[in-house]
Write an enzyme that holds these catalytic residues in place. Sequence first.
Site, PDB file in Angstrom:
ATOM      1  N   ASN A  24      14.070  12.889  45.481  1.00 30.63           N
ATOM      2  CA  ASN A  24      12.786  12.176  45.583  1.00 30.63           C
ATOM      3  C   ASN A  24      11.905  12.972  46.546  1.00 30.63           C
ATOM      4  O   ASN A  24      12.413  13.828  47.282  1.00 30.63           O
ATOM      5  CB  ASN A  24      13.003  10.709  46.006  1.00 30.63           C
ATOM      6  CG  ASN A  24      13.483  10.574  47.441  1.00 30.63           C
ATOM      7  OD1 ASN A  24      12.867  11.101  48.369  1.00 30.63           O
ATOM      8  ND2 ASN A  24      14.598   9.860  47.639  1.00 30.63           N
ATOM      9  N   ARG A  92      24.196  10.483  42.372  1.00 24.30           N
ATOM     10  CA  ARG A  92      24.340   9.095  42.810  1.00 24.30           C
ATOM     11  C   ARG A  92      25.238   8.282  41.864  1.00 24.30           C
ATOM     12  O   ARG A  92      25.834   7.286  42.279  1.00 24.30           O
ATOM     13  CB  ARG A  92      22.968   8.414  42.983  1.00 24.30           C
ATOM     14  CG  ARG A  92      22.186   8.984  44.166  1.00 24.30           C
ATOM     15  CD  ARG A  92      21.281   7.958  44.809  1.00 24.30           C
ATOM     16  NE  ARG A  92      22.028   6.898  45.471  1.00 24.30           N
ATOM     17  CZ  ARG A  92      21.491   5.770  45.950  1.00 24.30           C
ATOM     18  NH1 ARG A  92      20.187   5.584  45.839  1.00 24.30           N
ATOM     19  NH2 ARG A  92      22.220   4.852  46.543  1.00 24.30           N
ATOM     20  N   HIS A 168      10.986   3.683  43.835  1.00 20.91           N
ATOM     21  CA  HIS A 168      11.732   2.448  43.557  1.00 20.91           C
ATOM     22  C   HIS A 168      10.782   1.281  43.855  1.00 20.91           C
ATOM     23  O   HIS A 168      10.004   1.355  44.811  1.00 20.91           O
ATOM     24  CB  HIS A 168      12.943   2.294  44.493  1.00 20.91           C
ATOM     25  CG  HIS A 168      14.178   3.020  44.069  1.00 20.91           C
ATOM     26  ND1 HIS A 168      14.987   3.691  44.969  1.00 20.91           N
ATOM     27  CD2 HIS A 168      14.783   3.141  42.855  1.00 20.91           C
ATOM     28  CE1 HIS A 168      16.022   4.202  44.318  1.00 20.91           C
ATOM     29  NE2 HIS A 168      15.925   3.895  43.042  1.00 20.91           N
ATOM     30  N   ASP A 170      11.301  -1.413  45.379  1.00 20.83           N
ATOM     31  CA  ASP A 170      11.431  -1.979  46.738  1.00 20.83           C
ATOM     32  C   ASP A 170      10.773  -1.115  47.808  1.00 20.83           C
ATOM     33  O   ASP A 170      10.817  -1.443  48.987  1.00 20.83           O
ATOM     34  CB  ASP A 170      12.891  -2.294  47.076  1.00 20.83           C
ATOM     35  CG  ASP A 170      13.759  -1.056  47.249  1.00 20.83           C
ATOM     36  OD1 ASP A 170      13.258   0.066  47.075  1.00 20.83           O
ATOM     37  OD2 ASP A 170      14.960  -1.225  47.568  1.00 20.83           O
ATOM     38  N   CYS A 262      16.501  -0.780  51.540  1.00 26.14           N
ATOM     39  CA  CYS A 262      17.435   0.085  50.809  1.00 26.14           C
ATOM     40  C   CYS A 262      18.828   0.073  51.409  1.00 26.14           C
ATOM     41  O   CYS A 262      19.809   0.309  50.711  1.00 26.14           O
ATOM     42  CB  CYS A 262      16.968   1.540  50.833  1.00 26.14           C
ATOM     43  SG  CYS A 262      15.326   1.839  50.251  1.00 26.14           S
TER      44      CYS A 262
HETATM   45  N1  ARG Z   1      18.035   9.118  48.602  1.00 25.38           N
HETATM   46  C1  ARG Z   1      18.132   7.895  47.889  1.00 25.38           C
HETATM   47  C2  ARG Z   1      17.676   8.106  46.462  1.00 25.38           C
HETATM   48  O1  ARG Z   1      16.770   8.863  46.257  1.00 25.38           O
HETATM   49  C3  ARG Z   1      17.333   6.826  48.562  1.00 25.38           C
HETATM   50  C4  ARG Z   1      17.496   5.473  47.941  1.00 25.38           C
HETATM   51  C5  ARG Z   1      16.552   4.452  48.471  1.00 25.38           C
HETATM   52  N2  ARG Z   1      16.854   3.183  47.958  1.00 25.38           N
HETATM   53  C6  ARG Z   1      15.987   2.213  47.605  1.00 25.38           C
HETATM   54  N3  ARG Z   1      16.444   1.084  47.246  1.00 25.38           N
HETATM   55  N4  ARG Z   1      14.691   2.437  47.540  1.00 25.38           N
HETATM   56  O2  ARG Z   1      18.199   7.571  45.529  1.00 25.38           O
END
Ligand code: ARG
Length: 279
Positions: A24, A92, A168, A170, A262
């Site tokens: 990201n 992930r 995301h 959230d 998160c």
């Molecule tokens: N580095 C993680 C990703 O890019 C961060 C996740 C953040 N999570 C969230 N619920 N916004 O997946």
Amino acid sequence: MSTTRTPTILMCPPDHYGIEYEINPWMKRSFASVRDQAFLQWRTLRSTLANLGAVIEEMTPQLGLPDLVFTANAGLIFHRRFYSSRFMHEVRAKESPFFDSWFREHGYEVIHWPEGMYHEGAGDALFCGDALFAGYRTRSDARAHQWVAAEMGVRVLPLELVNPRFYHLDTCFCPLADGMALYYPDAFDTYGKRVLETHVSTLIPVIEAEAHRFGCNAVVVGKTVVHNSGCPQMAMDLEKHGYKSIEVTLDEFLKAGGSAKCLTLRLDGEEAAGWARQA
Ligand code: ARG
């Protein structure tokens, strides 16, 4: 809305947290996280939530899974069902077996999305009242939201995420109660903004600088909102609406594109979730 239920939150300590890949716009491998700081910040978040009366459940950290700390992405909780995420990125996706085991061991029914659909759990799908607000494009797809909403028998309101920094839902939308939410308008297109305005009667906008501090990525426990530091305007606006705001510095996690919300997964349903109040 304060309830009599005990908030229960899943977290994972940052033993193996780090910036090991870039998936990201916030992540830069050259901008490494400082281990001691990450621990201190994570523990402060944990104790802040525990002091608010939340029971904190902990996952065992795993070597080679630096983002396992972001438990919000494990999946979506609905009563005793755990819809296990289908991550967009392979790095992930390796987290899922660990989340699945934890939920199976804790008596949840573990359900998977059909192949070919992507969904990143509570990071992209948030209940506000009875409707499931669903962010799509970057990590989750609209079809996956439709599928899960049909499974649950709830109404889904898809919102396209148009700003890469707010990848995301959230990161740019935080339901506070049925009919009330924080949001960052520029993360949505005109249609998305209209959907939010039509379905959430009290929408509290967060300014750009504070959205970039991940102000919207907040944890709501009763009438208290826990969020990253550097969001004074949002804190004032929350207070005007009857909420107490608590700041916890979480800069080490911002380096991975994450913050308070998160780092948590509410197991009994978030405050604003209609089903959780009835459960
Ligand atoms: N580095 C993680 C990703 O890019 C961060 C996740 C953040 N999570 C969230 N619920 N916004 O997946």
